[in-house]
Design a protein around this motif. Structure first.
Motif, PDB file in Angstrom:
ATOM      1  N   ARG A 168       0.839  -1.198   0.000  1.00 31.79           N
ATOM      2  CA  ARG A 168       0.000   0.000   0.000  1.00 31.79           C
ATOM      3  C   ARG A 168       0.876   1.250   0.000  1.00 31.79           C
ATOM      4  O   ARG A 168       1.903   1.306   0.661  1.00 31.79           O
ATOM      5  CB  ARG A 168      -0.898   0.035   1.231  1.00 31.79           C
ATOM      6  N   LEU A 169       0.421   2.235  -0.727  1.00 29.68           N
ATOM      7  CA  LEU A 169       1.065   3.541  -0.760  1.00 29.68           C
ATOM      8  C   LEU A 169       0.652   4.299   0.499  1.00 29.68           C
ATOM      9  O   LEU A 169      -0.527   4.367   0.832  1.00 29.68           O
ATOM     10  CB  LEU A 169       0.605   4.288  -2.015  1.00 29.68           C
ATOM     11  N   THR A 170       1.609   4.853   1.225  1.00 29.34           N
ATOM     12  CA  THR A 170       1.296   5.613   2.436  1.00 29.34           C
ATOM     13  C   THR A 170       1.115   7.092   2.087  1.00 29.34           C
ATOM     14  O   THR A 170       1.407   7.521   0.967  1.00 29.34           O
ATOM     15  CB  THR A 170       2.438   5.494   3.467  1.00 29.34           C
ATOM     16  N   GLU A 171       0.666   7.870   3.061  1.00 28.25           N
ATOM     17  CA  GLU A 171       0.568   9.319   2.853  1.00 28.25           C
ATOM     18  C   GLU A 171       1.935   9.908   2.547  1.00 28.25           C
ATOM     19  O   GLU A 171       2.067  10.790   1.690  1.00 28.25           O
ATOM     20  CB  GLU A 171      -0.043   9.995   4.083  1.00 28.25           C
ATOM     21  N   ALA A 172       2.964   9.405   3.224  1.00 21.56           N
ATOM     22  CA  ALA A 172       4.326   9.882   2.971  1.00 21.56           C
ATOM     23  C   ALA A 172       4.764   9.518   1.546  1.00 21.56           C
ATOM     24  O   ALA A 172       5.436  10.306   0.875  1.00 21.56           O
ATOM     25  CB  ALA A 172       5.305   9.291   3.986  1.00 21.56           C
ATOM     26  N   GLY A 173       4.375   8.343   1.071  1.00 21.24           N
ATOM     27  CA  GLY A 173       4.693   7.933  -0.293  1.00 21.24           C
ATOM     28  C   GLY A 173       3.988   8.800  -1.315  1.00 21.24           C
ATOM     29  O   GLY A 173       4.575   9.198  -2.330  1.00 21.24           O
ATOM     30  N   THR A 174       2.728   9.104  -1.051  1.00 22.47           N
ATOM     31  CA  THR A 174       1.970   9.983  -1.940  1.00 22.47           C
ATOM     32  C   THR A 174       2.589  11.372  -1.979  1.00 22.47           C
ATOM     33  O   THR A 174       2.735  11.973  -3.042  1.00 22.47           O
ATOM     34  CB  THR A 174       0.492  10.058  -1.487  1.00 22.47           C
ATOM     35  N   ALA A 175       2.988  11.885  -0.820  1.00 23.83           N
ATOM     36  CA  ALA A 175       3.615  13.205  -0.744  1.00 23.83           C
ATOM     37  C   ALA A 175       4.962  13.205  -1.468  1.00 23.83           C
ATOM     38  O   ALA A 175       5.294  14.160  -2.187  1.00 23.83           O
ATOM     39  CB  ALA A 175       3.798  13.618   0.711  1.00 23.83           C
ATOM     40  N   CYS A 176       5.721  12.150  -1.315  1.00 23.04           N
ATOM     41  CA  CYS A 176       7.013  12.026  -1.994  1.00 23.04           C
ATOM     42  C   CYS A 176       6.812  12.022  -3.505  1.00 23.04           C
ATOM     43  O   CYS A 176       7.509  12.735  -4.235  1.00 23.04           O
ATOM     44  CB  CYS A 176       7.696  10.734  -1.534  1.00 23.04           C
ATOM     45  N   LEU A 177       5.862  11.231  -3.975  1.00 20.91           N
ATOM     46  CA  LEU A 177       5.569  11.158  -5.404  1.00 20.91           C
ATOM     47  C   LEU A 177       5.112  12.517  -5.926  1.00 20.91           C
ATOM     48  O   LEU A 177       5.532  12.954  -7.000  1.00 20.91           O
ATOM     49  CB  LEU A 177       4.507  10.090  -5.664  1.00 20.91           C
ATOM     50  N   GLN A 178       4.280  13.196  -5.159  1.00 20.37           N
ATOM     51  CA  GLN A 178       3.808  14.525  -5.564  1.00 20.37           C
ATOM     52  C   GLN A 178       4.970  15.501  -5.688  1.00 20.37           C
ATOM     53  O   GLN A 178       5.103  16.199  -6.694  1.00 20.37           O
ATOM     54  CB  GLN A 178       2.770  15.057  -4.565  1.00 20.37           C
ATOM     55  N   THR A 179       5.802  15.547  -4.691  1.00 15.65           N
ATOM     56  CA  THR A 179       6.900  16.513  -4.658  1.00 15.65           C
ATOM     57  C   THR A 179       7.967  16.244  -5.713  1.00 15.65           C
ATOM     58  O   THR A 179       8.395  17.151  -6.413  1.00 15.65           O
ATOM     59  CB  THR A 179       7.570  16.512  -3.264  1.00 15.65           C
ATOM     60  N   TYR A 180       8.380  14.989  -5.819  1.00 13.72           N
ATOM     61  CA  TYR A 180       9.543  14.685  -6.658  1.00 13.72           C
ATOM     62  C   TYR A 180       9.193  14.155  -8.042  1.00 13.72           C
ATOM     63  O   TYR A 180      10.080  13.929  -8.850  1.00 13.72           O
ATOM     64  CB  TYR A 180      10.477  13.711  -5.931  1.00 13.72           C
ATOM     65  N   TYR A 181       7.908  13.967  -8.314  1.00 15.03           N
ATOM     66  CA  TYR A 181       7.516  13.497  -9.645  1.00 15.03           C
ATOM     67  C   TYR A 181       6.500  14.442 -10.271  1.00 15.03           C
ATOM     68  O   TYR A 181       6.789  15.111 -11.239  1.00 15.03           O
ATOM     69  CB  TYR A 181       6.972  12.067  -9.569  1.00 15.03           C
ATOM     70  N   TRP A 182       5.301  14.516  -9.691  1.00 15.27           N
ATOM     71  CA  TRP A 182       4.222  15.309 -10.294  1.00 15.27           C
ATOM     72  C   TRP A 182       4.537  16.799 -10.323  1.00 15.27           C
ATOM     73  O   TRP A 182       4.340  17.450 -11.355  1.00 15.27           O
ATOM     74  CB  TRP A 182       2.888  15.047  -9.593  1.00 15.27           C
ATOM     75  N   ASP A 183       5.030  17.358  -9.220  1.00 13.61           N
ATOM     76  CA  ASP A 183       5.346  18.791  -9.201  1.00 13.61           C
ATOM     77  C   ASP A 183       6.449  19.111 -10.206  1.00 13.61           C
ATOM     78  O   ASP A 183       6.427  20.150 -10.865  1.00 13.61           O
ATOM     79  CB  ASP A 183       5.762  19.248  -7.801  1.00 13.61           C
ATOM     80  N   TYR A 184       7.415  18.200 -10.319  1.00 14.99           N
ATOM     81  CA  TYR A 184       8.512  18.378 -11.278  1.00 14.99           C
ATOM     82  C   TYR A 184       7.973  18.364 -12.705  1.00 14.99           C
ATOM     83  O   TYR A 184       8.294  19.242 -13.509  1.00 14.99           O
ATOM     84  CB  TYR A 184       9.547  17.276 -11.058  1.00 14.99           C
ATOM     85  N   LEU A 185       7.123  17.395 -13.037  1.00 18.67           N
ATOM     86  CA  LEU A 185       6.542  17.334 -14.376  1.00 18.67           C
ATOM     87  C   LEU A 185       5.670  18.552 -14.661  1.00 18.67           C
ATOM     88  O   LEU A 185       5.670  19.076 -15.779  1.00 18.67           O
ATOM     89  CB  LEU A 185       5.740  16.048 -14.560  1.00 18.67           C
ATOM     90  N   ASP A 186       4.934  19.004 -13.650  1.00 17.79           N
ATOM     91  CA  ASP A 186       4.117  20.204 -13.824  1.00 17.79           C
ATOM     92  C   ASP A 186       4.981  21.418 -14.142  1.00 17.79           C
ATOM     93  O   ASP A 186       4.617  22.250 -14.988  1.00 17.79           O
ATOM     94  CB  ASP A 186       3.282  20.485 -12.565  1.00 17.79           C
TER      95      ASP A 186
END
Length: 146
Positions: free
Chosen positions: A90-108
């Motif tokens: 399972r993806l944790t809240e910390a994992g979701t935040a990590c993905l957001q910060t270092y993947y999605w925000d970067y792509l955005d």
């Protein structure tokens, strides 16, 4: 008009550009982001085999990556209640935040800087890349048939 080699070289440079990642903090690797992304794509929870298949990673490598993501707090492991032999990741809240910060925000940020109004040839570039990929697929299919 560009030569065939110039087109192939340009596509190679575009591919390399997509593989550029921002600086990641100690302990976070691109492979971890791929696992987190695949897990998000699978709805936030999945069996190890499904996750490995989605992330295009062999099971032994996925096992090692999952040990690392669990230790970092980005994922958790638990047995499926109806089958204790099956492990669910399972993806944790910390994992979701990590993905957001270092993947999605970067792509955005990249997408924002490539906005069409700032690059008048943007639509032509996308159409040319799409055409090149379609041509490569068509040629590959033709070669594979022979």
């Amino acid at each position: 008009m560009a030569t065939t080699q110039q087109v192939i070289d340009a596509l190679w440079r575009a591919r390399r550009g997509v593989q550029v990642y921002r600086d990641l903090p100690d302990g976070l690797r691109r492979a971890h982001l791929h696992v987190l992304y695949a897990l998000e794509e699978l709805g936030g929870a999945a069996r190890v085999t499904a996750l490995a298949e989605k992330a295009l990673v062999k099971i032994p490598n996925m096992t090692r990556l999952l040990q690392e993501t669990v230790a970092a707090g980005w994922t958790t492991r638990s047995a499926v209640p109806t089958d204790k032999r099956t492990v669910l990741i399972r993806l944790t809240e910390a994992g979701t935040a990590c993905l957001q910060t270092y993947y999605w925000d970067y792509l955005d940020a990249i997408a924002e800087s490539l906005r069409p109004q700032e690059h008048p040839q943007y639509d032509a570039m996308i159409a040319a890349i799409d055409q090149a990929v379609a041509t490569i697929q068509q040629v590959t299919a033709t070669i594979d048939e022979t």
